[in-house]
Motif scaffolding. Structure first.
Motif, PDB file in Angstrom:
ATOM      1  N   UNK A 202      55.813  54.324  58.706  1.00 50.74           N
ATOM      2  CA  UNK A 202      56.441  53.038  58.409  1.00 50.74           C
ATOM      3  C   UNK A 202      56.960  52.954  56.984  1.00 50.74           C
ATOM      4  N   UNK A 203      56.309  53.652  56.064  1.00 52.86           N
ATOM      5  CA  UNK A 203      56.708  53.646  54.659  1.00 52.86           C
ATOM      6  C   UNK A 203      56.779  55.073  54.125  1.00 52.86           C
ATOM      7  N   UNK A 204      57.741  55.310  53.246  1.00 56.72           N
ATOM      8  CA  UNK A 204      57.744  56.510  52.419  1.00 56.72           C
ATOM      9  C   UNK A 204      56.785  56.233  51.262  1.00 56.72           C
ATOM     10  N   UNK A 205      55.689  56.967  51.208  1.00 56.41           N
ATOM     11  CA  UNK A 205      54.704  56.758  50.151  1.00 56.41           C
ATOM     12  C   UNK A 205      54.899  57.761  49.026  1.00 56.41           C
ATOM     13  N   UNK A 206      54.908  57.273  47.789  1.00 56.31           N
ATOM     14  CA  UNK A 206      55.142  58.137  46.630  1.00 56.31           C
ATOM     15  C   UNK A 206      54.085  57.865  45.569  1.00 56.31           C
ATOM     16  N   UNK A 207      53.418  58.917  45.107  1.00 56.02           N
ATOM     17  CA  UNK A 207      52.581  58.827  43.910  1.00 56.02           C
ATOM     18  C   UNK A 207      53.527  59.016  42.732  1.00 56.02           C
ATOM     19  N   UNK A 234      65.324  57.772  44.660  1.00 59.31           N
ATOM     20  CA  UNK A 234      64.462  57.059  45.600  1.00 59.31           C
ATOM     21  C   UNK A 234      65.277  56.254  46.600  1.00 59.31           C
ATOM     22  N   UNK A 235      66.280  55.558  46.103  1.00 61.76           N
ATOM     23  CA  UNK A 235      67.143  54.762  46.981  1.00 61.76           C
ATOM     24  C   UNK A 235      67.846  55.653  47.999  1.00 61.76           C
ATOM     25  N   UNK A 236      68.309  56.808  47.557  1.00 61.09           N
ATOM     26  CA  UNK A 236      68.987  57.737  48.462  1.00 61.09           C
ATOM     27  C   UNK A 236      68.091  58.220  49.581  1.00 61.09           C
ATOM     28  N   UNK A 237      66.857  58.559  49.248  1.00 60.61           N
ATOM     29  CA  UNK A 237      65.919  59.020  50.272  1.00 60.61           C
ATOM     30  C   UNK A 237      65.580  57.880  51.231  1.00 60.61           C
ATOM     31  N   UNK A 243      63.755  54.080  55.764  1.00 59.74           N
ATOM     32  CA  UNK A 243      62.393  53.571  55.604  1.00 59.74           C
ATOM     33  C   UNK A 243      62.242  53.021  54.189  1.00 59.74           C
ATOM     34  N   UNK A 244      61.492  51.930  54.011  1.00 57.42           N
ATOM     35  CA  UNK A 244      61.219  51.431  52.664  1.00 57.42           C
ATOM     36  C   UNK A 244      60.229  52.325  51.927  1.00 57.42           C
ATOM     37  N   UNK A 245      60.201  52.172  50.615  1.00 58.33           N
ATOM     38  CA  UNK A 245      59.322  52.989  49.766  1.00 58.33           C
ATOM     39  C   UNK A 245      58.195  52.149  49.187  1.00 58.33           C
ATOM     40  N   UNK A 246      57.001  52.711  49.239  1.00 58.32           N
ATOM     41  CA  UNK A 246      55.818  52.134  48.602  1.00 58.32           C
ATOM     42  C   UNK A 246      55.277  53.159  47.612  1.00 58.32           C
ATOM     43  N   UNK A 247      54.942  52.711  46.420  1.00 56.91           N
ATOM     44  CA  UNK A 247      54.278  53.589  45.469  1.00 56.91           C
ATOM     45  C   UNK A 247      52.775  53.575  45.781  1.00 56.91           C
ATOM     46  N   UNK A 248      52.308  54.619  46.448  1.00 56.89           N
ATOM     47  CA  UNK A 248      50.902  54.708  46.830  1.00 56.89           C
ATOM     48  C   UNK A 248      49.997  54.872  45.615  1.00 56.89           C
ATOM     49  N   UNK A 249      50.552  55.339  44.524  1.00 55.15           N
ATOM     50  CA  UNK A 249      49.910  55.305  43.207  1.00 55.15           C
ATOM     51  C   UNK A 249      51.006  55.148  42.170  1.00 55.15           C
ATOM     52  N   UNK A 250      50.744  54.365  41.132  1.00 50.97           N
ATOM     53  CA  UNK A 250      51.617  54.363  39.957  1.00 50.97           C
ATOM     54  C   UNK A 250      50.840  53.803  38.775  1.00 50.97           C
ATOM     55  N   UNK A 292      65.462  45.833  47.156  1.00 49.15           N
ATOM     56  CA  UNK A 292      64.909  45.443  48.455  1.00 49.15           C
ATOM     57  C   UNK A 292      64.285  46.610  49.201  1.00 49.15           C
ATOM     58  N   UNK A 293      64.670  47.851  48.897  1.00 49.52           N
ATOM     59  CA  UNK A 293      64.086  49.024  49.558  1.00 49.52           C
ATOM     60  C   UNK A 293      62.724  49.397  48.967  1.00 49.52           C
ATOM     61  N   UNK A 294      62.383  48.806  47.849  1.00 51.95           N
ATOM     62  CA  UNK A 294      61.102  49.068  47.197  1.00 51.95           C
ATOM     63  C   UNK A 294      60.134  47.940  47.549  1.00 51.95           C
ATOM     64  N   UNK A 295      59.016  48.275  48.170  1.00 54.12           N
ATOM     65  CA  UNK A 295      58.096  47.266  48.681  1.00 54.12           C
ATOM     66  C   UNK A 295      56.858  47.057  47.823  1.00 54.12           C
ATOM     67  N   UNK A 296      56.812  47.683  46.642  1.00 54.38           N
ATOM     68  CA  UNK A 296      55.664  47.497  45.765  1.00 54.38           C
ATOM     69  C   UNK A 296      54.763  48.712  45.755  1.00 54.38           C
ATOM     70  N   UNK A 297      53.505  48.520  45.371  1.00 54.60           N
ATOM     71  CA  UNK A 297      52.625  49.679  45.305  1.00 54.60           C
ATOM     72  C   UNK A 297      51.251  49.353  44.775  1.00 54.60           C
ATOM     73  N   UNK A 298      50.539  50.415  44.387  1.00 56.59           N
ATOM     74  CA  UNK A 298      49.121  50.332  44.042  1.00 56.59           C
ATOM     75  C   UNK A 298      48.877  50.925  42.652  1.00 56.59           C
ATOM     76  N   UNK A 299      48.448  50.064  41.732  1.00 55.68           N
ATOM     77  CA  UNK A 299      48.153  50.486  40.357  1.00 55.68           C
ATOM     78  C   UNK A 299      47.003  51.492  40.354  1.00 55.68           C
ATOM     79  N   UNK A 300      47.178  52.569  39.605  1.00 58.64           N
ATOM     80  CA  UNK A 300      46.136  53.579  39.412  1.00 58.64           C
ATOM     81  C   UNK A 300      45.571  53.409  38.002  1.00 58.64           C
ATOM     82  N   UNK A 301      44.277  53.084  37.854  1.00 60.36           N
ATOM     83  CA  UNK A 301      43.352  52.764  38.904  1.00 60.36           C
ATOM     84  C   UNK A 301      42.457  51.637  38.434  1.00 60.36           C
ATOM     85  N   UNK A 302      41.721  51.023  39.360  1.00 60.41           N
ATOM     86  CA  UNK A 302      40.975  49.793  39.087  1.00 60.41           C
ATOM     87  C   UNK A 302      39.500  49.999  39.446  1.00 60.41           C
TER      88      UNK A 302
END
Length: 336
Positions: A202-207, A234-237, A243-250, A292-302
């Motif tokens: 469902x999402x392209x996940x990127x660290x 990122x937009x091109x991919x 598929x939208x992109x989520x930063x699984x870590x950033x 709009x293709x970027x759906x947010x992500x997850x701060x590394x780390x908490x």
């Protein structure tokens, strides 16, 4: 006439609601596993920064890069690294209306990079596949049981994927039999363009540890400029795969030159630079959150023990108790 006005008002209202829903981002943190159970005291700081998602990360362990056995869910692990611990974290986060991504990860002894995990014989490949399936389906089952919003099928496993693409495509089919929510994979920043199975997820996940600046203390403007080429890539991919992109870590360390090689996590870099961390984080928000293709992500780390971690003398990734925490808090509030 009055009826038409009411209908038009309702149409505009629901259109506005729809647009707001589309703009809402995944404002997530990577909730680090602990020896202990989580309590409300541990969740309050997450709420304070306006996070609406958390990645819960149970762990499996491998002896070295050529060993096929993944040890997981044992009584020798920290509580938060096990199924029972992950479940307890999820339940408490859900009670606080925080959505969850279950993100099982592998730790290789001495911190070897998981992207290099590669077997030397067909027998060992088969053993690794069997072991990995056991590991990942254990937590797909938990994700289904706990009704989490998202499940990550792996983290930075490039050589495993390059050498066994059919296995991974079949594994995704098996995961979907167990778990019905959203799926992603956490690809390293220099790997995500070559992942062969994005269409099944469902999402392209990127660290997202892209090199942004070679300067000791990059300014906000320099940091934003450093994102331009990566944003276009990122937009091109995203468009190619649809598929939208989520930063699984950033995130960035609070050290000198933290934008040069943001993936570096060793302890040789010790010169604290809070301004660099703050500027780099704000630049990421400025450049990507409007897309709009970027759906947010997850701060590394908490870390769970908020009051005991981070601070102005800490050179590591966590934003806790540092100036960048306020940057994150404001951004998360504006994109709820």
């Amino acid at each position: 006439m009055r009826f038409k006005i009411v209908v038009r008002f309702l149409f505009l209202f629901f259109l506005l609601q729809s647009c707001e829903g589309q703009n809402k981002k995944i404002n997530g943190i990577s909730f680090v596993a602990s020896r202990e159970e989580a309590t409300q005291k541990n969740i309050d700081p997450v709420l304070n920064i306006n996070a609406n998602y958390a990645a819960v990360m149970p762990f499996g362990f491998i002896r070295d890069l050529e060993t096929p056995e993944i040890i997981h869910n044992t009584d020798r692990q920290w509580f938060g690294e096990t199924r029972a611990g992950a479940k307890q974290y999820i339940e408490l986060l859900h009670k606080n209306n925080i959505e969850v991504m279950v993100k099982p990860q592998i730790w290789i002894r001495r911190g070897e990079f998981t992207g290099y995990l590669k077997m030397n014989t067909e027998e060992d490949w088969q053993a690794l596949q069997k072991s990995y399936s056991s590991f990942i389906l254990e937590y797909a089952s938990l994700a289904a049981e706990a009704d989490v919003a998202m499940f990550c099928i792996g983290t930075e496993l490039e050589q495993f994927i390059v050498n066994r693409p059919t296995y991974w495509k079949n594994l995704i089919t098996e995961i979907k039999k167990v778990y019905k929510g959203k799926l992603t994979y956490a690809a390293n920043w220099d790997e995500y363009k070559r992942v062969p199975f994005w269409e099944q997820l469902d999402y392209i996940g990127v660290d997202a540890y892209f090199p942004i600046s070679e300067n000791k203390t990059p300014t906000l403007e320099e940091s934003q400029q450093g994102w331009k080429k990566w944003k276009a890539e990122l937009k091109g991919v995203s468009q190619k795969v649809d598929k939208p992109i989520v930063f699984t870590e950033y995130g960035y360390r609070s050290v000198d030159f933290s934008g040069k090689e943001p993936w570096v996590s060793d302890h040789t870099m010790r010169d604290v630079n809070l301004e660099a961390q703050k500027n780099l984080t704000q630049a990421l928000f400025n450049e990507l959150y409007k897309e709009d293709w970027f759906k947010g992500g997850f701060i590394w780390k908490w870390f769970i023990a908020h009051e005991r971690v981070g601070g102005n003398d800490n050179p590591m990734f966590t934003p806790q108790n540092k100036p960048v925490e306020e940057v994150i808090k404001k951004q998360f509030l504006s994109s709820q």
